[in-house]
Scaffold this active site. Structure first.
Site, mmCIF file in Angstrom:
data_model
loop_
_atom_site.group_PDB
_atom_site.id
_atom_site.type_symbol
_atom_site.label_atom_id
_atom_site.label_comp_id
_atom_site.label_asym_id
_atom_site.label_seq_id
_atom_site.Cartn_x
_atom_site.Cartn_y
_atom_site.Cartn_z
ATOM 1 N N ASP A 1 -7.943 3.770 1.488
ATOM 2 C CA ASP A 1 -6.946 4.267 2.432
ATOM 3 C C ASP A 1 -7.637 4.963 3.615
ATOM 4 O O ASP A 1 -8.267 6.006 3.432
ATOM 5 C CB ASP A 1 -6.049 5.256 1.675
ATOM 6 C CG ASP A 1 -4.931 5.792 2.535
ATOM 7 O OD1 ASP A 1 -4.870 5.429 3.726
ATOM 8 O OD2 ASP A 1 -4.123 6.568 2.012
ATOM 9 N N SER B 1 -1.653 -2.527 4.251
ATOM 10 C CA SER B 1 -0.866 -3.734 3.927
ATOM 11 C C SER B 1 -0.395 -4.513 5.159
ATOM 12 O O SER B 1 -0.403 -5.752 5.120
ATOM 13 C CB SER B 1 0.286 -3.418 2.962
ATOM 14 O OG SER B 1 1.189 -2.502 3.501
ATOM 15 N N CYS C 1 0.872 -1.180 0.000
ATOM 16 C CA CYS C 1 0.000 0.000 0.000
ATOM 17 C C CYS C 1 0.907 1.226 0.000
ATOM 18 O O CYS C 1 2.130 1.097 -0.133
ATOM 19 C CB CYS C 1 -0.974 -0.011 1.173
ATOM 20 S SG CYS C 1 -0.196 0.038 2.795
HETATM 21 P P1 4NP Z 1 -1.563 2.943 3.972
HETATM 22 O O1 4NP Z 1 -2.060 4.375 4.501
HETATM 23 O O2 4NP Z 1 -1.100 3.165 2.568
HETATM 24 O O3 4NP Z 1 -2.769 2.078 4.056
HETATM 25 O O4 4NP Z 1 -0.447 2.520 4.925
HETATM 26 C C1 4NP Z 1 -1.262 5.520 4.423
HETATM 27 C C2 4NP Z 1 -0.328 5.778 5.389
HETATM 28 C C3 4NP Z 1 0.434 6.919 5.329
HETATM 29 C C4 4NP Z 1 0.264 7.799 4.281
HETATM 30 C C5 4NP Z 1 -0.671 7.540 3.296
HETATM 31 C C6 4NP Z 1 -1.432 6.394 3.361
HETATM 32 N N1 4NP Z 1 1.040 8.996 4.222
HETATM 33 O O5 4NP Z 1 0.810 9.793 3.299
HETATM 34 O O6 4NP Z 1 1.876 9.224 5.096
#
Ligand code: 4NP
Length: 157
Positions: free
Chosen positions: A128, A21, A14
């Site tokens: 997300d 993930s 992810c």
């Molecule tokens: P994930 O969620 O892809 O499901 O782990 C996110 C975690 C952090 C960020 C974006 C999505 N970020 O931009 O920091």
């Protein structure tokens, strides 16, 4: 029951490797244990480098605790080697899939697929939940990962 010969190597990807993930990794490991499937390799990784070395988001940790599912992961980034090391690389949304493909080496053996394509309820995208104000999206992510894990393992029978 699957023998060791049927064991697969699965990598979940992810964007940040702290919400979706690592949840998918923990849930698939849990379902594998429930089914008595042995010898699998399950890991997860990120597209981005922001959270490398850190554990999962506290809301993901809480949801896994609520369901008594162990989760032990430190964020890492997707590497070129992963494309020939794993049998399956699963993304959570279309952006993940295009980011994964953009990082692929010239030749590779892994199958790159949306994890949601194994959902018996046909919910294709695991959204997300990082920017949500609460953990409802994390609970939903858990439920999707559970259905997709069962669906994926059933598809291999
Ligand atoms: P994930 O969620 O892809 O499901 O782990 C996110 C975690 C952090 C960020 C974006 C999505 N970020 O931009 O920091």
């Amino acid at each position: 029951m699957a023998s060791g010969a049927d064991a697969k190597k699965v990598l979940f990807i992810c964007l940040g490797n702290i919400c979706r993930s690592p949840t998918a990794e923990a849930v698939l490991n849990h379902v594998l244990k429930q089914r008595g499937y042995e010898g699998w390799e399950v890991d997860s990784g990120a597209i981005g480098s922001w959270h490398v070395g850190l554990g999962p988001d506290r809301r993901a940790v809480n949801v896994m605790k609520r369901h008594n599912i162990p989760m032990d992961h430190k964020a890492r980034q997707l590497t070129k080697e992963d494309f020939n090391q794993f049998d399956y690389i699963f993304g959570m949304d279309h952006e993940n899939i295009s980011d994964i493909k953009a990082r692929a080496p010239k030749t590779y053996t892994a199958k790159i697929e949306l994890f949601g394509s194994y959902d018996p309820k046909k919910e294709l995208i695991i959204r997300d939940p990082y920017y949500d104000d609460d953990d409802k999206g994390f609970e939903k992510c858990y439920e999707q990962c559970l259905r997709c894990s069962e669906g994926f393992l059933d598809s291999l029978k």
